[in-house]
Enzyme design. Structure first.
Site, PDB file in Angstrom:
ATOM      1  N   GLY A   6       0.725  -1.216   0.036  1.00  0.00           N
ATOM      2  CA  GLY A   6      -0.146   0.059   0.174  1.00  0.00           C
ATOM      3  C   GLY A   6       0.917   1.339  -0.105  1.00  0.00           C
ATOM      4  N   GLY A 109       5.886  -2.917   3.063  1.00  0.00           N
ATOM      5  CA  GLY A 109       5.605  -3.465   4.193  1.00  0.00           C
ATOM      6  C   GLY A 109       6.215  -4.980   4.388  1.00  0.00           C
ATOM      7  CG  ASP A 134      -0.942  -1.202   9.205  1.00  0.00           C
ATOM      8  OD1 ASP A 134      -1.553  -0.337   9.005  1.00  0.00           O
ATOM      9  OD2 ASP A 134      -1.300  -2.404   8.801  1.00  0.00           O
TER      10      ASP A 134
END
Ligand code: F6P
Length: 359
Positions: A6, A109, A134
């Site tokens: 993302g 990520g 996150d």
């Protein structure tokens, strides 16, 4: 290089730093593959020089495009017997060979860095830059993009205080955080949220309501609830919005805010409203902290490749940028410690986590 997973604020800043350092300091030519690992599968790329990356420091997202699908080790193939999955990582290796790539930098990520690691096992020299709002990657104090998302989420909490107090409502803010509660915890703390619900601390509706009613007894006729999308409803269930089969992490969460609001409305004498912050927290300009971190990560990553390092990720440890082995940090996510100092600080000021300890 490739920007995968993302998008988040700071990816462009990291891209800028590593291209400038590659050209300026190491005399390395940089090729950017488009749309994450899709660009390596389809051989779509562009050369990146000094001029291509100038002016992108403050721009969110990634000029190369990103994708949180397109795992080369699990490519969906539709055939007469339905959908199957194929390992096409050899296609990636051929693309890299064709371009004369000597080392691959991956800004990603946990999912994308795991793919990077598997490519390394096939002989590609790989260095990773950990990014995700996150903040769930082990081995680094913080991931790129987290601080920017935190700033947006905190502002959302601040803004919700107004309506909550004026209308005597419970306002529920659902923030991102698939497996971990870092955004909810820190935005909740920074914004003065009254209830914080995170995946690491199971909650009960009755305990949340009891906390809100306690506040009423102290004259507070409103409450702000910050809930991570991955928070587990009573019974251990997360609220799933969608399954994206061809993604390294197929489960897309969303909706816990609505479920919680409905349950609370039956338990407290207030109107309960919810807001889903969604991709707003992934957009916009990176904070000064993320711009700095991107510059430090980007330059350190290109230096690592130039020195012949591979299989490692750059990481922030205290005030230093270090290299950590991806093998050591990618097996599990970095979770909030329910007994840790942040949660203890929150409990000390009366924050409600909806568990027995906050009753
Ligand atoms: O991992 C980052 C993240 O923003 C998560 O917090 C969220 O669950 C997910 O990505 C959303 O992905 P998508 O953009 O595909 O909806």
């Amino acid at each position: 290089m490739v920007t995968a997973g993302g998008d988040c604020p700071g990816m462009n800043a990291a891209l800028r730093a590593l291209v400038k350092a590659a050209v300026h300091r190491h005399d390395i030519r940089v090729t950017g593959f488009l749309d994450g690992f899709a660009g390596l599968l389809a051989d779509q790329s562009r050369p990146l020089g000094f001029d291509d990356v100038s002016g992108i420091l403050t721009r969110g997202g990634t000029m190369l495009g990103a994708s949180n699908r397109d795992d080369p080790f699990r490519v969906p193939v539709d055939g007469p017997d339905g959908r199957t999955y194929e390992d096409r990582s050899d296609v990636v290796l051929r693309t890299l060979q064709r371009h004369g790539v000597e080392g691959l930098l991956v800004i990603g990520g946990d999912g994308s860095l795991t793919i990077a690691r598997r490519l390394e096992a096939k002989g590609v020299a790989v260095v990773g830059i950990p990014k995700t709002i996150d903040n769930d990657v082990l081995g680094t104090d913080v991931t790129l993009g987290f601080d920017s998302a935190l700033a947006v989420a905190t502002e959302a909490v601040d803004r919700l205080q107004t309506t909550a107090a004026s209308h005597h409502r419970v306002m529920v803010l659902e923030v991102m955080g698939r497996n971990v509660g870092w955004i909810a915890l820190e935005a909740g703390l920074a914004g003065g949220g009254d209830v914080i619900l995170i995946p690491e601390i199971p909650f009960r509706y009755e305990a949340v309501a009891a906390g809100i009613l306690n506040r009423v007894r102290r004259g507070r006729r409103f409450s702000i609830v910050v809930v991570a999308e991955g928070a587990k409803c009573p019974g251990g269930r997360t609220v799933v919005r969608q399954i994206v089969e061809d993604s390294p992490d197929p489960v897309r969460l969303g909706g816990v805010g609505a479920v919680l609001a409905r349950a609370l409305e039956a338990l407290v004498p207030f109107e309960v409203r919810y807001v889903v912050l969604g991709h707003v927290q992934r957009g916009g300009s990176p904070t000064p902290f993320d711009r700095m971190l991107a510059t430090r990560f980007g330059t350190a990553a290109v230096a690592a490749l130039a020195e012949g390092a591979s299989g490692c990720m750059v990481a922030l440890k205290g005030d230093r940028i270090e290299r950590v082995l991806m093998a050591d940090v990618l097996a599990k996510p970095k979770r909030v410690d329910p007994q840790g100092e942040r949660v203890t600080a929150a409990r000390s000021i009366g924050t409600i986590f909806g568990d027995e300890a906050s009753a």
